[in-house]
Each structure stands twice: as C-alpha cells, then as structure tokens.
Design a protein around this motif. Structure first.
Motif, short mmCIF file in Angstrom:
data_model
loop_
_atom_site.label_atom_id
_atom_site.label_comp_id
_atom_site.label_asym_id
_atom_site.label_seq_id
_atom_site.Cartn_x
_atom_site.Cartn_y
_atom_site.Cartn_z
N SER A 191 0.82 -1.21 0.00
CA SER A 191 0.00 0.00 0.00
C SER A 191 0.86 1.27 0.00
O SER A 191 0.52 2.26 -0.66
CB SER A 191 -0.93 0.00 1.21
OG SER A 191 -0.21 -0.18 2.41
N ASP A 207 -10.26 0.17 -9.18
CA ASP A 207 -11.02 -0.72 -8.31
C ASP A 207 -11.77 -1.71 -9.20
O ASP A 207 -12.64 -1.32 -9.98
CB ASP A 207 -12.02 0.09 -7.47
CG ASP A 207 -12.70 -0.74 -6.38
OD1 ASP A 207 -12.94 -1.94 -6.62
OD2 ASP A 207 -12.99 -0.19 -5.31
N CYS A 260 -7.04 -2.94 -7.43
CA CYS A 260 -7.38 -3.25 -6.04
C CYS A 260 -8.75 -3.91 -5.96
O CYS A 260 -9.61 -3.71 -6.82
CB CYS A 260 -7.33 -2.00 -5.17
SG CYS A 260 -8.54 -0.72 -5.61
N GLY A 268 -7.68 -9.15 -2.81
CA GLY A 268 -6.54 -9.25 -3.71
C GLY A 268 -6.71 -10.25 -4.83
O GLY A 268 -5.96 -10.21 -5.81
N SER A 312 -8.00 -8.47 -7.94
CA SER A 312 -6.99 -7.52 -8.41
C SER A 312 -5.85 -8.25 -9.11
O SER A 312 -5.28 -7.75 -10.07
CB SER A 312 -6.46 -6.66 -7.26
OG SER A 312 -5.84 -7.45 -6.27
N LEU A 362 -2.56 -4.72 -5.80
CA LEU A 362 -2.41 -4.22 -4.43
C LEU A 362 -2.50 -5.35 -3.42
O LEU A 362 -3.49 -6.09 -3.39
CB LEU A 362 -3.47 -3.17 -4.14
CG LEU A 362 -3.47 -2.57 -2.73
CD1 LEU A 362 -2.20 -1.75 -2.50
CD2 LEU A 362 -4.71 -1.71 -2.52
N ILE A 392 -8.28 -3.21 -0.39
CA ILE A 392 -8.58 -1.79 -0.23
C ILE A 392 -8.33 -1.30 1.19
O ILE A 392 -7.83 -0.20 1.40
CB ILE A 392 -10.04 -1.53 -0.65
CG1 ILE A 392 -10.17 -1.67 -2.15
CG2 ILE A 392 -10.49 -0.14 -0.22
CD1 ILE A 392 -11.58 -1.61 -2.66
#
Length: 347
Positions: free
Chosen positions: A256, A271, A310, A314, A317, A334, A338
């Motif tokens: 992050s 996202d 993200c 995970g 993502s 990421l 989040i």
C-alpha cells in the motif's frame, strides 16, 4: 526474397525442424534502409534480432573496437548483434542501402526451447503429430508467456496434455471453479457471458489462444463460458502448475505504501470490484472498472501510466493485473486489498 529454404542459411534457423521454418517466416519482417541508418544504438535495447541480407554494416563495440559485416561474408549468417547485448553496440549502415530481416527476440529465444524439446521428444509425445503448429507460435507470442524465463517455457510444454473436443462442447462454464487453463491447438471457440438481457458472445478464439487462466489467478469462479464452435484439439494445463509457472512471474504485487507513491507520481488506482461493492466503499479518485468488464473498457485506461488494481482481498486484483499485463500495461496488484490502502493513507 527471403524464403523458408533460404532461412536455413541463417543461425539459429538452420538448427530448427524444417517444417517449422514456414511458421517462423510469417513472423519475420524484412526491411530496406539507406546509408547512415542506425540499426542498433548503445544504451538502447532492441526488441528484434536483425540479420543482413544485402549491403554492409559497421558495428562499434562499447570498448571502441569496430568491425564491418558484409552480406557476402559468413558472419552475415549470424545475428548482427545478440539481442540481449544490442544496447552495447552501435550498428550503422555504411553501404548505399541495406536489406535485412528481423524477428522478435523473445519469440526466437523461446522457439529455440520449443524446438529442442520437440526434437528430443518421443514419437508418441503429445507434442508431436499435430496437423499444424500455429498454436505453438500463438502461445509463444502471448504476452503472459513472453514475460517468462526460458526455463519455464520448457516446463509449460512438458505439462500440456491433449484434450479432443467437438463442436458445441462447453469447455468451461461461467460460475464454476477453475481447475485448468487451455490452449487451442486446433479448431475455434467462442466466449459467452450472462447479461441481464441473456447470454452474449463477447469474443472468438482460435489456434494459439490461451483461455481459462483468469479464474486460476483470482481463485474465484469463472466469469465467462467457452464453447467450441468447431471440432478441435485443446492442450490443457493443470491449475497448480499454471500458478507455479505463469502467475508468479506475470502478476507483480505492490504494498500500500508503494502504491501511494506511484499514485502520487501519476499512477492510476483501478477498483476492479462490482459496481455495488464500489458504491458501498470507495477511495476518492479511484476508477471503478469491474474485472469482468476490463476487456470492453480498455479505451478508458492510459497505457502510458502505471496502473494499480485493487479489490477486497486481492484475488480479483491479481486476475485484473494478469490480464492487463498480458495486454502490455504497466500494472501492479495491491496487497492486502482496499482496507490496507485506506489504513496506510489514513483515510
């Protein structure tokens, strides 16, 4: 004019199984340039291995040594420079014109691995006996495979198992767990997704196309169905082997803190959750592109900017990052989802 027969004069093509040369010839681009043209420049890597057909080229090494390569010499039957060392030489056309040809360096390197494996395989090997080997070229040209080290190329081919299929067969079904991914060796298929108005075809697949990998990356249910639109042959790769051979080299994870640094430098946070999830919890400035819609919304993404994908945990993502990486984007997944980014940013 360069032909499959004349290609046999050049290294490493002269070491390849002759029936593969017409396939490689399709991937070769010929060129003609004038005196003074720079073919290689120190400090800049070339994506292509280049050969001389007619003319003369001066090559200057990093230490100042120089040599002249003429098309009439034996040396011209070898690459003008090893692609991996192309950034260490200057190669300049010194004749009035030069004719030559080039081929993607990674494809050539990986094809050498395939060729050696093919020649060493037994007569009953699943790698032999195919009516066409265009699927091998297609697989080796796929972005995900081009990102792999050579040692993994051999393992992928060794792990593939054949699976005969027929027109109308549903190879994978939307909503089911992913256990394998597939390469089409022969035949055609179509990709279907369930939408509010019913099932819709979203893509066509042919020899060399890899499919079924997204669910293996995300560890979530299949997001689409694939059905054969002709009889054919698939080469199947088991999910665990896929993760070991491809996933770990294609998906780049990012913390992050590093993600925030990249965003501050112009990177874009994507996202990839569904719209309803995004509506319940979002990060200001983040763009919502559900993982299932990425292919249809590629025009919204800037390939010149770093992308950070993200999701909640995970998995999705990683799947989105895998897809975008195979399409040539500079992308990271990421770690921690989040909430880890919210915590780091103190939002």
């Amino acid at each position: 004019m360069l032909t499959a027969e004349s290609l046999k004069e050049y290294y490493p093509f002269n070491t390849f199984e002759p029936k593969f040369l017409p396939l490689l010839l399709e991937e070769i681009k010929t060129f003609e340039v004038n005196k003074g043209t720079i073919l290689f420049r120190q400090g800049k890597h070339s994506k292509h291995t280049k050969y001389l057909l007619n003319g003369a080229v001066q090559i200057i090494q990093k230490d100042g040594r120089d040599k002249t390569v003429k098309s009439t010499s034996l040396q011209s039957k070898y690459p003008l420079s090893d692609a991996h060392k192309s950034n260490k030489v200057d190669a300049t056309v010194i004749s009035n014109t030069v004719q030559g040809f080039g081929i993607n360096s990674i494809l050539l390197d990986h094809f050498r691995v395939w060729n050696d494996l093919f020649l060493a395989s037994s007569k009953d090997s699943p790698l032999r006996g195919h009516d066409s080997y265009h699927w091998v070229i297609g697989l080796l040209k796929s972005r995900s495979v081009q990102m792999l080290p050579q040692g993994h190329i051999e393992q992928i081919f060794k792990e593939l198992t054949p699976d005969e299929v027929h027109h109308g067969d549903e190879v994978i079904s939307e909503g089911e767990a992913g256990k394998h991914c597939y390469v089409i060796a022969a035949g055609k298929a179509a990709v279907f997704k369930c939408k509010a108005e019913g099932e819709a075809k979203v893509a066509n697949l042919g020899p060399g196309d890899l499919f079924g990998e997204n669910a293996l990356v995300s560890n979530e249910p299949r997001t689409a169905s694939v059905r054969m639109t002709s009889d054919g042959l698939l080469m199947k790769l088991e999910g665990k082997r896929f993760s070991a051979l491809l996933k770990s080299h294609v998906v780049r994870w990012i913390t992050s803190q590093t993600a925030l640094q990249k965003i501050a430098s112009g990177g874009v946070l994507i996202d990839v959750r569904e719209e309803d999830e995004f509506a319940r919890q979002r990060i200001e400035g983040c763009v919502n592109v559900p993982s299932s819609d990425i292919r249809q919304r590629l025009k919204q993404l800037d390939p010149k900017k770093a992308i950070i994908t993200c999701s909640n945990q995970g998995g999705r993502s990683a799947s989105a990052a895998f897809l975008l990486a195979t399409l040539g984007f500079d992308v990271y997944a990421l770690q921690g989802g989040i909430n880890s980014l919210l915590k780091s940013a103190d939002l």
